[in-house]
Scaffold this motif. Structure first.
Motif, short mmCIF file in Angstrom:
data_model
loop_
_atom_site.label_atom_id
_atom_site.label_comp_id
_atom_site.label_asym_id
_atom_site.label_seq_id
_atom_site.Cartn_x
_atom_site.Cartn_y
_atom_site.Cartn_z
N LEU A 218 0.83 -1.21 0.00
CA LEU A 218 0.00 0.00 0.00
C LEU A 218 0.87 1.26 0.00
N THR A 219 1.89 1.27 0.84
CA THR A 219 2.78 2.43 0.89
C THR A 219 3.46 2.63 -0.46
N GLY A 220 3.96 1.55 -1.03
CA GLY A 220 4.60 1.64 -2.34
C GLY A 220 3.64 2.12 -3.42
N ALA A 221 2.39 1.64 -3.38
CA ALA A 221 1.39 2.09 -4.36
C ALA A 221 1.11 3.57 -4.21
N LEU B 257 -3.93 23.68 1.41
CA LEU B 257 -3.24 22.58 0.74
C LEU B 257 -4.23 21.79 -0.10
N THR B 258 -3.77 21.27 -1.20
CA THR B 258 -4.64 20.47 -2.05
C THR B 258 -4.59 19.02 -1.60
N TYR B 259 -5.69 18.31 -1.77
CA TYR B 259 -5.78 16.92 -1.38
C TYR B 259 -4.89 16.07 -2.27
N ARG B 260 -4.13 15.21 -1.66
CA ARG B 260 -3.26 14.29 -2.38
C ARG B 260 -3.78 12.88 -2.15
N PRO B 261 -4.49 12.30 -3.13
CA PRO B 261 -5.08 10.97 -2.94
C PRO B 261 -4.04 9.91 -2.56
N ALA B 262 -2.85 10.02 -3.08
CA ALA B 262 -1.82 9.03 -2.78
C ALA B 262 -1.47 9.04 -1.29
N ALA B 263 -1.65 10.15 -0.62
CA ALA B 263 -1.32 10.24 0.80
C ALA B 263 -2.18 9.29 1.62
N ALA B 264 -3.42 9.05 1.21
CA ALA B 264 -4.28 8.12 1.93
C ALA B 264 -3.72 6.71 1.88
N LEU B 265 -3.19 6.31 0.73
CA LEU B 265 -2.60 4.98 0.61
C LEU B 265 -1.31 4.87 1.42
N GLY C 283 2.21 8.76 -7.22
CA GLY C 283 2.58 10.16 -7.41
C GLY C 283 1.59 11.11 -6.76
N GLY C 284 1.90 12.36 -6.86
CA GLY C 284 1.03 13.38 -6.31
C GLY C 284 1.13 13.51 -4.81
N LEU C 285 2.09 12.83 -4.21
CA LEU C 285 2.25 12.92 -2.76
C LEU C 285 2.61 14.35 -2.37
N LEU C 286 3.48 14.93 -3.17
CA LEU C 286 3.85 16.34 -2.97
C LEU C 286 3.36 17.15 -4.16
N GLU C 287 3.09 18.40 -3.92
CA GLU C 287 2.71 19.29 -5.01
C GLU C 287 3.93 19.51 -5.89
#
Length: 168
Positions: A39-42, A121-129, A47-51
């Protein structure tokens, strides 16, 4: 994946992980650890973790999320019942406290998400994973460690400062 797909995927994953943790399973199993790392790797790979031009605030929020994920994983690991059967196998099973800790973890993640939005800050979907993966992996490592600790033998030697025959 778009944001809605990641959100649905994250909720399904969360439900499966919680379900599995509430069932009796070997404490030394590596399944949840591997799953957490995937999950962390995914999340990182997605991408999109950081702006594109990350701000100090954005990086700080990601760092807080990572620390929170590990801390909540540790909290939940502490609430899991771990025991060793006569055959020497360590087992683990979540408790009602584990469910409560999951609820608090989820609420804290939503609060951090809302705070980030309020700060622009904008939502980063990858951050949830990434959050889900880190928290599941941390819990898996600590539960497995507790299971291994149950099998550690008491040392055969007695420290010099402790007379023989006293409880260790």
């Amino acid at each position: 994946m778009d944001s809605l797909q990641i959100a649905v995927f994250s909720l399904v994953v969360l439900a499966l992980v919680v379900y599995r943790q509430m069932r009796t399973r070997p404490a030394a199993g590596r399944g949840l650890l591997v799953f957490g790392l995937i999950l962390t790797g995914a999340g990182v790979y997605g991408g999109g973790l950081l702006e594109e031009s990350p701000s100090v605030l954005g990086v700080a929020v990601i760092a807080v999320e990572a620390v929170m994920a590990v801390a909540f994983g540790a909290l939940r690991a502490w609430t899991v019942r771990v025991w060793r059967e006569a055959d020497g196998v360590a087992w683990a099973r979540g408790t009602a406290w584990t469910l409560a800790a999951w609820a608090v973890s989820f609420a804290a993640r939503l609060a951090l998400f809302a705070a980030g939005g309020a700060l622009g800050l904008t939502y980063r979907p990858a951050a949830a994973l990434v959050f889900a993966g880190l928290t599941v992996a941390a819990q898996a490592v600590l539960v497995a460690r507790r299971g291994r600790m149950l099998g550690e033998a008491v040392p055969a030697w007695v420290p010099a400062s402790q007379p023989a025959g006293r409880d260790r």
